[in-house]
Design an enzyme around this catalytic site. Structure first.
Site, PDB file in Angstrom:
ATOM      1  N   VAL A   1       2.605  -5.174   3.576  1.00 50.40           N
ATOM      2  CA  VAL A   1       1.878  -5.852   4.648  1.00 50.40           C
ATOM      3  C   VAL A   1       2.199  -7.339   4.595  1.00 50.40           C
ATOM      4  O   VAL A   1       2.047  -7.975   3.547  1.00 50.40           O
ATOM      5  CB  VAL A   1       0.357  -5.637   4.511  1.00 50.40           C
ATOM      6  CG1 VAL A   1      -0.366  -6.215   5.728  1.00 50.40           C
ATOM      7  CG2 VAL A   1       0.028  -4.163   4.344  1.00 50.40           C
TER       8      VAL A   1
ATOM      9  N   GLY B   1       3.615   1.019   2.787  1.00 48.75           N
ATOM     10  CA  GLY B   1       4.645  -0.001   2.708  1.00 48.75           C
ATOM     11  C   GLY B   1       4.046  -1.362   2.403  1.00 48.75           C
ATOM     12  O   GLY B   1       3.005  -1.474   1.757  1.00 48.75           O
TER      13      GLY B   1
ATOM     14  N   GLY C   1       0.830  -1.195   0.000  1.00 46.79           N
ATOM     15  CA  GLY C   1       0.000   0.000   0.000  1.00 46.79           C
ATOM     16  C   GLY C   1       0.858   1.236   0.000  1.00 46.79           C
ATOM     17  O   GLY C   1       2.080   1.169  -0.167  1.00 46.79           O
TER      18      GLY C   1
ATOM     19  N   ASP D   1      -8.576   7.692   5.139  1.00 53.71           N
ATOM     20  CA  ASP D   1      -8.450   6.957   3.877  1.00 53.71           C
ATOM     21  C   ASP D   1      -9.398   5.763   3.860  1.00 53.71           C
ATOM     22  O   ASP D   1      -9.018   4.652   3.500  1.00 53.71           O
ATOM     23  CB  ASP D   1      -6.998   6.514   3.654  1.00 53.71           C
ATOM     24  CG  ASP D   1      -6.761   6.033   2.217  1.00 53.71           C
ATOM     25  OD1 ASP D   1      -7.526   6.445   1.314  1.00 53.71           O
ATOM     26  OD2 ASP D   1      -5.828   5.243   2.002  1.00 53.71           O
TER      27      ASP D   1
ATOM     28  N   LYS E   1       2.592  -4.417   9.180  1.00 56.46           N
ATOM     29  CA  LYS E   1       2.755  -3.411   8.128  1.00 56.46           C
ATOM     30  C   LYS E   1       4.138  -2.773   8.292  1.00 56.46           C
ATOM     31  O   LYS E   1       4.385  -2.057   9.260  1.00 56.46           O
ATOM     32  CB  LYS E   1       1.664  -2.352   8.236  1.00 56.46           C
ATOM     33  CG  LYS E   1       0.252  -2.935   8.152  1.00 56.46           C
ATOM     34  CD  LYS E   1      -0.797  -1.859   8.401  1.00 56.46           C
ATOM     35  CE  LYS E   1      -2.185  -2.485   8.429  1.00 56.46           C
ATOM     36  NZ  LYS E   1      -2.597  -3.007   7.135  1.00 56.46           N
TER      37      LYS E   1
END
Length: 597
Positions: free
Chosen positions: A39, A37, A34, A147, A53
């Site tokens: 996951v 970074g 994402g 988000d 993450k």
């Protein structure tokens, strides 16, 4: 993991350059990548599977990002696990900073819609309730998601789970990621105010409510409500056009449209959303169908509803409308992509300067869009900037004679003033179940039919931590307490409870209990129920608050909760500490004035 296989369709084997461990967590697979970074699926020391993450390398070397990351993780860990993936651990100081959250074995809402099409009505209502439940928990802990989108909603067995809440803020305004004139977001789910070119425009929970409406519309129709051929065109539709909600029907369509209001002041809060979804008229059948096979969803929603108080969205005013300069190379990107949007002035124009100096900084309020021009060739969206400030009467400082008078009010005009005799900065408010409401009847009258606290819908904007405030209060029924919240963020803040015989200072969190930090007795001069108003004053400075009544100092108290700094000031009703549970509590307020110190 069974016989060497990895759980879940989304899990992929580790790549050759992937680490095999982060801290005490053994990495066993990849769950995806994402904006922040990579996951990983990992195993904790006790054998439990978790999601880790790992921050990408360019952010890992940015000290400002690490500071923000540490702060946001601490906030996120306070979010109760009501339809959220629980934050379990983090190490902001690791060579590669990482965050550990509950592993949810289920597809994303985006994957389900892409592969199978729009959800059925029962499943759609369940997702709407689940995401509203998660937002109630998130906002109740003083966190804003920033988000929310279908890829951050996992359809786990038992109930939907919202992930990645509150972390987007750590990525904003860091030297390794974005400049101070940029923002991070997912265009299709961004509220109009998110595009503001004013750096002082706050992101509030109302932006998450807009995203909720977009997510539910997508889940029910297969399209986002402002779909267009490019991110600039999508942004233009968000700012100027009504949502397209073909495919939705009935009360849910109306609620989605309500959440997608351009003006954040007109959107419901997350708690109001949840109450309307579960208890609103015409919804019993839909709610029963959504809960039928999801007892965990019912339990989470019920627990989230137990959170006391309802904080309203921002107050109406003038929305600062941005100038967006979206790079031409971005045209043609998937509108659902996370994009970095630089904010600049239209070509050939000088960016607007600051407003003329004023005696003190006033409260800027968001409102309606002025105009929009979409430059297709350049891929730019150009808009006018509109600002106004709330006006009001001049202050009339209280003058009393006393051996211990309160400090006199500042000689300048107040930064905020509201007579509270009609809707202005404060609005009429009501819970869907009818147990609490605020209305205007020769003042702002706050009523509660039980002993829980209730906040009237006031301005959402954060104000400076140091201030002086004065307001007239009346106690209209026995055991009622006129209540002032300050340095309040969502459900967390200081609470000043003005009762007949005592004034209490407490810390109001997301639970029912409100610890009392200081009791200030009124002695032989109690506040008579039904009497004419009494003037309550607050002087809040640094780690201390001084309280006065009719110009006489009642007492002061230390402000010991370090995380409570700037926030909102709100008005409402509560009851005396030992008051009956099922009784009517009612208070009134008039003539509020606030000066920034």
């Amino acid at each position: 993991m069974v016989d060497g296989t990895l759980p879940g369709e989304r899990t992929q084997p580790l790549r050759s350059r992937d680490p095999r461990a982060l801290g005490v967590y053994e990495l066993v697979g990849r769950l995806g990548e994402g904006g922040m970074g990579t996951v990983y699926l990992a195993r904790a020391a006790n054998g439990v599977l978790v999601a880790v993450k790992m921050v990408r390398a360019d952010l890992a070397h940015d000290d400002e990002f690490r500071r923000r990351f540490r702060s946001e993780v601490n906030r996120a860990r306070q979010v109760p696990p009501f339809c959220t993936a629980e934050v379990l651990d983090a190490d902001p100081d690791h060579e590669s900073p990482y965050l550990v959250v509950e592993y949810v074995d289920g597809p994303t809402l985006a994957e389900v819609v892409e592969q199978r099409g729009p959800l059925t009505k029962a499943n759609l209502h369940g997702v709407a309730i689940g995401v509203a439940t998660a937002l109630t928990a998130i906002h109740g802990a003083g966190v804003i998601h920033r988000d929310l989108k279908p890829r951050n909603v996992l359809l786990a067995p038992g109930s939907p789970k919202v992930i990645d809440f509150g972390i987007a803020r750590a990525m904003e305004a860091t030297s390794a990621n974005t400049r101070t004139d940029q923002m991070v977001g997912t265009v299709s789910y961004m509220a109009p105010e998110r595009f503001s070119s004013d750096p002082d425009t706050p992101v509030t929970p109302a932006a998450d409510i807009f995203a909720w409406g977009s997510v539910v519309a997508y889940a029910g129709t297969g399209n986002t409500p402002f779909h267009a051929d490019s991110p600039p065109a999508t942004a233009a539709r968000i700012l100027t056009q009504p949502p397209r909600l073909d495919g939705l029907s009935g009360p849910l369509r109306d609620l989605v449209a309500h959440a997608l209001e351009k003006d954040p002041a007109n959107r419901p809060s997350s708690r109001e959303l949840l109450d309307l979804l579960i208890s609103g008229n015409e919804r019993p059948a839909a709610t029963a169908a959504a809960f039928a096979d999801q007892p965990a969803l019912r339990a989470a929603a019920t627990e989230a509803q137990a959170v006391t108080g309802v904080s309203g969205p921002p107050t109406a005013g003038t929305m600062t409308v941005p100038t967006l300069d979206i790079p031409a190379g971005m045209v043609g990107y998937d509108e659902n992509s996370i994009v970095t949007v630089p904010i600049s002035a239209p070509p050939g124009e000088t960016p607007p300067g600051p407003p003329p100096p004023e005696p003190a900084r006033r409260w800027a309020l968001p409102a309606a869009v002025a105009f929009l021009i979409l430059a297709v060739v350049a891929g730019a969206v150009m808009l006018a900037l509109s600002l106004r400030h709330p006006g009001g009467d001049q202050a009339t400082p209280t003058v009393t004679e006393s051996a211990q008078p309160a400090p006199s009010a500042p000689a300048t005009a107040p930064d905020i003033t509201d007579g509270l005799t009609r809707e202005s900065l404060w609005k009429a408010t009501a819970l869907p179940n009818g147990k609490a409401h605020c209305e205007f009847d020769n003042g702002l009258v706050a009523t509660r039919e039980d002993s829980d606290p209730f906040k009237c819908k006031g301005p959402q904007d954060e104000i400076p931590p140091d201030l002086r405030a004065e307001v007239n209060v009346r106690l209209l029924t026995p055991d009622s307490c006129a209540t002032i919240w300050f340095r309040n963020v969502a459900y967390h803040g200081y609470q000043l409870r003005v009762c007949e015989r005592n004034i209490y200072l407490g810390e109001h969190g997301s639970g029912a209990a409100i610890p009392v930090l200081r009791t200030m007795p009124l002695g032989d001069n109690p506040i008579a129920v039904g009497a004419e108003h009494t003037r309550i004053g607050l002087v809040i400075s640094g780690d201390k608050v001084q309280v006065s009544r009719d110009g006489i100092v009642v007492g002061d108290a230390a402000l010991t909760v370090k995380e409570l700094q700037a926030g909102r000031l709100l008005l409402g009703v509560h009851s005396e500490r030992d008051a009956p549970r099922n009784a009517r509590y009612e208070v009134a307020f008039t003539d509020l004035k606030i000066w920034y110190l």
